[in-house]
Design a protein around this motif. Structure first.
Motif, short mmCIF file in Angstrom:
data_model
loop_
_atom_site.label_atom_id
_atom_site.label_comp_id
_atom_site.label_asym_id
_atom_site.label_seq_id
_atom_site.Cartn_x
_atom_site.Cartn_y
_atom_site.Cartn_z
N GLY A 40 -0.60 6.44 -5.53
CA GLY A 40 0.39 6.96 -5.48
C GLY A 40 1.75 6.30 -5.66
O GLY A 40 2.96 6.99 -5.60
N TYR A 41 1.39 4.91 -6.19
CA TYR A 41 2.14 4.31 -5.90
C TYR A 41 3.27 4.24 -7.10
O TYR A 41 2.63 5.01 -8.45
N PRO A 42 4.42 4.81 -7.48
CA PRO A 42 5.74 4.61 -8.57
C PRO A 42 5.33 3.64 -9.46
O PRO A 42 5.34 2.70 -9.49
N ARG A 43 4.81 4.09 -11.11
CA ARG A 43 4.77 3.01 -12.31
C ARG A 43 6.30 3.17 -13.11
O ARG A 43 6.80 2.63 -13.58
N THR A 44 6.48 4.93 -13.29
CA THR A 44 7.16 5.42 -14.12
C THR A 44 9.62 4.31 -13.74
O THR A 44 9.14 4.48 -12.50
N SER A 45 10.14 4.24 -14.30
CA SER A 45 11.56 4.74 -14.37
C SER A 45 11.42 5.24 -13.05
O SER A 45 12.43 5.34 -12.28
N LYS A 46 11.53 7.12 -13.87
CA LYS A 46 11.91 8.22 -13.48
C LYS A 46 11.19 8.22 -11.79
O LYS A 46 11.76 9.15 -10.86
N GLU A 47 9.53 7.96 -11.01
CA GLU A 47 9.02 8.53 -10.24
C GLU A 47 9.18 7.39 -9.57
O GLU A 47 9.59 7.40 -8.47
N GLY A 92 0.71 -0.81 -0.07
CA GLY A 92 -0.30 0.25 -0.04
C GLY A 92 0.35 1.08 0.25
O GLY A 92 0.26 2.47 0.41
N PHE A 93 2.13 1.23 -0.47
CA PHE A 93 3.32 2.37 -0.05
C PHE A 93 2.47 3.41 -1.17
O PHE A 93 1.86 2.96 -2.32
N GLN A 94 2.44 4.53 -1.17
CA GLN A 94 2.09 5.96 -2.45
C GLN A 94 2.96 6.81 -2.06
O GLN A 94 4.17 6.66 -0.40
N SER A 95 3.93 7.16 -2.51
CA SER A 95 5.04 8.31 -2.98
C SER A 95 4.47 9.42 -2.55
O SER A 95 4.41 10.62 -2.61
N ASP A 96 4.14 10.03 -0.61
CA ASP A 96 3.24 11.14 -0.03
C ASP A 96 4.95 11.04 0.92
O ASP A 96 5.37 10.12 1.41
N GLY A 97 4.40 12.19 1.83
CA GLY A 97 5.45 12.50 3.04
C GLY A 97 4.85 11.34 4.17
O GLY A 97 6.36 11.23 4.54
#
Length: 483
Positions: free
Chosen positions: A453-460, A405-410
């Motif tokens: 907000g889970y990162p999908r691309t290599s850049k993210e 359930g990881f999200q790219s937030d603080g």
């Protein structure tokens, strides 16, 4: 090699009646062989093959050949474990097959495993119990298990039905003492016992190593005292007691306790010197929190801890590491399930501070709709009061951190960064997207889903890695995004 095509066709057509025939379950190379060649194999080879499928399939298969009809009575494993639907349709068959196999067994062949799932019906239970009990007195059993279903599912069981089922089961135990004296595993559900019933059951089941209760109990104000010399595993889910007191269980190693109705001293650990794994789950509808230092006060041997926060409510109170450390000194594995997505997960650091031996920490975050009791606000539902962890705290043994359930937030990036800072020897961080809840999809098919907000691309992914590793003085561990 010549085949008797007509004979082979007739035998195969019989064996393939229904979808549960054994032919479809045998390895491919055996399916390709002539059936007569299979029946001519040595008995020990045939038994090795037959014990890989269910016992009812074995019986159906062995009817096809005179040479094989004696084999069911020679099985070292007898397993009848049907789905509930099949079980209700074939309850007579279960009793009949059990009786025939056990009554014809050579006494010198040890039964390594007997597992019977059957419906609580007085006449059929008596037949099964008498067959098993007679075999217990004349043969050697390494393990014997009863899983007893009730005629009604739990959502249809009124108090009157639960009382009736408990009475029928008590009569079963009374009428078949030899069978229960030799049982090593017992699973019960949907029963409302009297105060002395469960202690009586335990005293009759002298060899019992595993006991499971689902939707059972005595009453909301009752105290269950559990004493047994051989019990290794105890599972209690949705059971109605005020308190479960594990008074004396010298061999208990695993305990699962979920959905207790009362919040005042729900679990008391007495003499449990070998308890190593404990799972606790609670919906916490009352809002009361519990201190692990009290719940686990007499279990400093626990090395595997699973905490589930049903309804996504936090029922554990963060504690001072000095108070909790004596209880969690040997803890190595920690799993925290159903944390609410809106809750700041930094409060879980108190477990790492109090448990210096932890090697593996797994956190599973959900955004459920099906588990909400009402439309109360997230702030009210997930409020956790905690003090920030010591910024200089270091953990030397944590090797793996896993988050579902990881999200790219603080909330998440700060937490992972803080763990990496503290865990000086951490080797791997595994980050997963949200788990899918099938029940949410079925009950709320048109509900709006919060964007992931889970990162999908290599850049993210690279951007998230930099945020999590930026403040770490030590070498950054492998951070894997496991989509």
């Amino acid at each position: 090699m010549k085949f008797n095509r007509g004979r082979r066709h007739r035998r195969n057509s019989k064996a393939e009646v229904g979808s549960g025939g054994m032919l479809s379950k045998l390895p491919g190379d055996i399916q390709a062989c002539n059936w007569d060649r299979l029946s001519e194999l040595p008995a020990d080879v045939l038994l090795n093959i037959l014990e890989r499928v269910g016992t009812l399939d074995v019986v159906r298969t062995c009817i096809l050949s005179k040479q094989m009809q004696k084999l069911p009575a020679m099985l070292s494993q007898i397993v009848i474990d049907l789905s509930p639907r099949d079980l209700f349709q074939k309850s007579d068959v279960v009793a009949d097959v059990t009786n025939k196999i056990l009554s014809k067994r050579p006494p010198h062949i040890t039964i390594r495993k007997l597992k019977l799932k059957f419906v609580l019906s007085p006449s059929r239970c008596l037949s099964i119990g008498k067959s098993v009990g007679l075999a217990m007195t004349t043969q050697k059993f390494d393990a014997a298990e009863f899983e007893i279903m009730t005629p009604l599912d739990f959502h249809l069981c009124t108090d009157a039905y639960c009382l009736l089922f408990a009475k029928q089961f008590n009569n079963f135990v009374h009428d078949c003492p030899d069978a229960f004296a030799g049982l090593t595993r017992l699973h019960l559900r949907n029963m409302r016992f009297g105060e002395s019933d469960i202690p009586n059951i335990l005293s009759n089941c002298k060899r019992l190593e595993s006991l499971s209760f689902f939707m059972c109990g005595v009453g909301i104000g009752s105290v269950l005292h559990v004493e047994h010399t051989q019990l290794v595993e105890l599972v209690m889910s949705y059971c109605v007691f005020k308190t479960v007191d594990l008074s004396s269980l010298p061999k208990l190693q695993r305990m699962t306790f979920g959905d207790w109705p009362c919040d005042e001293n729900p679990l008391v650990l007495g003499f449990v010197p070998q308890l190593s794994k404990i799972s606790l789950a609670n919906p916490n509808f009352s809002g009361k929190t519990h201190n692990l230092s009290k719940l686990l006060a007499n279990a400093p041997t626990v090395n595997d801890l699973f905490l589930e926060f049903r309804s996504e409510k936090i029922w554990v109170q963060p504690e001072c590491p000095r108070v909790l450390a004596p209880v969690l000194a040997r803890l190595r594995f920690v799993n925290l399930d159903h944390l609410p997505e809106e809750c700041d997960i930094s409060w879980t650091m108190f477990l790492l501070e109090a448990a210096p031996s932890v090697e593996d920490l797994c956190i599973i975050v959900w955004d459920h709709k099906c588990r909400k009791k009402s439309h109360e606000s997230y702030s009210k539902k997930t409020e956790v009061k905690w003090e920030a962890s010591d910024p200089d705290f270091k953990h030397k043994n944590l090797a793996r951190l896993t988050i579902y359930g990881f999200q790219s937030d603080g909330n998440f990036t700060r937490y992972v960064r803080r763990v990496i800072q503290a865990a000086v020897n951490i080797r791997k961080v595994s980050l997963h997207d949200r788990k899918a809840c099938q029940l949410c999809a079925e009950k709320f098919p048109h509900a709006e889903v919060r964007p992931s907000g889970y990162p999908r691309t290599s850049k993210e992914m690279d951007s998230s890695r930099k945020k999590m590793a930026a403040a770490s003085a030590a070498a950054c561990p492998d951070i894997h995004f496991c989509s």
